[in-house]
Design a protein around this motif. Sequence first.
Motif, PDB file in Angstrom:
ATOM      1  N   PHE A 258     -27.269   2.194  -5.174  1.00 27.94           N
ATOM      2  CA  PHE A 258     -26.438   1.852  -4.022  1.00 27.94           C
ATOM      3  C   PHE A 258     -25.651   0.559  -4.282  1.00 27.94           C
ATOM      4  CE2 PHE A 258     -28.356   5.320  -2.314  1.00 27.94           C
ATOM      5  CZ  PHE A 258     -29.143   5.238  -1.171  1.00 27.94           C
TER       6      PHE A 258
ATOM      7  N   ALA B 237     -38.753   9.422   1.482  1.00 25.27           N
ATOM      8  CA  ALA B 237     -38.142   8.119   1.226  1.00 25.27           C
ATOM      9  C   ALA B 237     -36.692   8.267   0.752  1.00 25.27           C
ATOM     10  CB  ALA B 237     -38.968   7.344   0.202  1.00 25.27           C
ATOM     11  N   LEU B 238     -36.420   9.288  -0.061  1.00 25.55           N
ATOM     12  CA  LEU B 238     -35.048   9.501  -0.540  1.00 25.55           C
ATOM     13  C   LEU B 238     -34.105   9.824   0.620  1.00 25.55           C
ATOM     14  CD1 LEU B 238     -35.645  11.533  -3.834  1.00 25.55           C
ATOM     15  CD2 LEU B 238     -35.021   9.130  -3.618  1.00 25.55           C
TER      16      LEU B 238
ATOM     17  N   LEU C  32     -35.953   3.950  -5.887  1.00 23.92           N
ATOM     18  CA  LEU C  32     -35.756   3.908  -4.436  1.00 23.92           C
ATOM     19  C   LEU C  32     -35.006   2.641  -4.060  1.00 23.92           C
ATOM     20  CD1 LEU C  32     -36.587   5.515  -1.841  1.00 23.92           C
ATOM     21  CD2 LEU C  32     -38.585   4.000  -1.716  1.00 23.92           C
ATOM     22  N   CYS C  33     -34.146   2.739  -3.061  1.00 27.36           N
ATOM     23  CA  CYS C  33     -33.360   1.588  -2.591  1.00 27.36           C
ATOM     24  C   CYS C  33     -33.660   1.287  -1.131  1.00 27.36           C
ATOM     25  CB  CYS C  33     -31.864   1.868  -2.698  1.00 27.36           C
ATOM     26  SG  CYS C  33     -31.325   2.487  -4.269  1.00 27.36           S
ATOM     27  N   GLU C  34     -33.044   0.188  -0.640  1.00 29.31           N
ATOM     28  CA  GLU C  34     -33.142  -0.235   0.769  1.00 29.31           C
ATOM     29  C   GLU C  34     -34.507  -0.856   1.071  1.00 29.31           C
ATOM     30  OE1 GLU C  34     -30.726  -0.359   3.059  1.00 29.31           O
ATOM     31  OE2 GLU C  34     -29.256   0.496   1.687  1.00 29.31           O
TER      32      GLU C  34
ATOM     33  N   ARG D 286     -41.708   0.846   3.716  1.00 32.95           N
ATOM     34  CA  ARG D 286     -42.430   1.946   4.370  1.00 32.95           C
ATOM     35  C   ARG D 286     -43.041   2.886   3.338  1.00 32.95           C
ATOM     36  NH1 ARG D 286     -37.690   1.885   7.753  1.00 32.95           N
ATOM     37  NH2 ARG D 286     -36.933   3.661   6.559  1.00 32.95           N
TER      38      ARG D 286
ATOM     39  N   GLU E 213     -34.763   8.714   3.846  1.00 35.02           N
ATOM     40  CA  GLU E 213     -34.738   7.501   4.675  1.00 35.02           C
ATOM     41  C   GLU E 213     -33.797   6.435   4.119  1.00 35.02           C
ATOM     42  OE1 GLU E 213     -38.569   5.851   5.865  1.00 35.02           O
ATOM     43  OE2 GLU E 213     -39.475   7.838   5.582  1.00 35.02           O
ATOM     44  N   GLN E 214     -33.717   6.344   2.807  1.00 37.27           N
ATOM     45  CA  GLN E 214     -32.877   5.278   2.236  1.00 37.27           C
ATOM     46  C   GLN E 214     -31.402   5.499   2.604  1.00 37.27           C
ATOM     47  OE1 GLN E 214     -33.130   5.036  -2.078  1.00 37.27           O
ATOM     48  NE2 GLN E 214     -32.277   7.083  -2.395  1.00 37.27           N
TER      49      GLN E 214
ATOM     50  N   THR F  91     -36.919   0.891   3.567  1.00 34.06           N
ATOM     51  CA  THR F  91     -37.427   2.169   3.057  1.00 34.06           C
ATOM     52  C   THR F  91     -38.467   1.912   1.972  1.00 34.06           C
ATOM     53  OG1 THR F  91     -35.381   3.377   3.535  1.00 34.06           O
ATOM     54  CG2 THR F  91     -36.825   4.337   1.898  1.00 34.06           C
TER      55      THR F  91
END
Lengths: 223, 224
Positions: free
Chosen positions: B50, A93-94, B67-69, B75, A96-97, B72
């Motif tokens: 971000f 995930a790190l 976690l960002c986005e 998922r 993919e972001q 993402t």
Amino acid sequence: MSSSNVSYTLRYFDIVGLAESSRILLTAAGVEWTEEHPEWPQEKPNQPHGRMPVLVEKSTDGSPDFVICESSNIERYLARTYGFLPTDLKQAALQEQLRDLMSDVIVLFTSQVQCKNEEDKAEFQTKFDGLLETLINVQTKLLKDNGNTGRLFGNKLSYADIVTYGFYMTMLVSFAGFKADIVDVIKPKLTPEIVKLISVVESDPLVVKHKSRGGSLAAIVSA
Amino acid sequence: MLSGSDTVYVLRYFDVIGRAEGCRLLLTAANASWTEEHPEWPAEKANQPFERLPVLVERSNGNEWILCESLTIERYLARVFGFMPTDLKQAALQEQMADQQADLLSAFFAQLTATGDMKSKQIDEFNTLFDRMVKEHGRILSRSSSKQHLFGDQLSYADISLYAFYKLFIVYLKCYQSDIAEIVKSKLTPEIINLILSIEKEPQLAPHFSKCDTMAAIFTAKDF
């Protein structure tokens, strides 16, 4: 994970565009693959989402072709299948972001290009500049924290490295068609860490046989 | 499930449907321990990795992971909580639907902000992409045995993502363009409407509808 009975066709236009990361992943995976440049727009209705790139996976075991689309989806599928994305969910995930952030930068660029209204154009330009700066800061910090080896994570070529290379290829080579001076505008913003990543990816033993129609990105950014 | 029972999540976003509804629905369907934070904006911008939202904060055993986005985050949650198939091909078929939906959202904003000759061109592009996507949803649904799920017979990432997408267009985006809900509704087939209404009846999603309305009242008999 890789099987000698599997081969791929990448359908796209004969341009760098948004497909370079997929091309590099296919090359780095060491699989058999070719590229098709369908007649366009005649072949539009024959693609799953009416757009390209499209990836076709063929197997000699008699199973039907497996077809997927959407550039970042194709990249993630290849990266997971051939071990360029970690199996650990957090680690993946790190990576993919970063790709999703790069997609956002691309959308802002194309929005700015398509805008005819000067006020909106200026607003998109400001947003693009700001997000690109954020992206470069994030990438540079990761590269520094990882020992400035030209790798974003760990000590071998990763999905994150490849899609970062592909992103700068899109920005500096593909988008030069929309903005003639884009290299002059973006190159000064690239940190030495990012320039090193570009060089390290391009010269990686798994990638080096890929001859991009865009030429050497490393040469462009270090000239 | 790959998450410990002492794991808690914080979803940071604005207090709107926006780009976070898929994340909210996944956390709800997973029965995860989660809360939402609406940071002061833009005061809190510099404190996000971000400088944007949404952000997911995962806290477990005294550790914090961020976690960002939005896609993402979706998922990741879908994989942690078992809504994404473990088979890579099956997962890719679901992920591409979410990517297509993201393209549609971009196309919506492109036609919204276009002016001059570009306006009608962008509107055409949006309509073409949307109609094509609805056809694709219909094709996938026609191959599903249950008709109440896109794949298999259980709630999947694709179902949740589709629901969030249609909710975005039918309930939220009218704040940008007042007629978009009617435009989108007119493009939907009875099968897709039935799918949307089936998804929101999933028991796993019930807690979500204690905080907001279902879409059932939006579709009247003449839509079917």
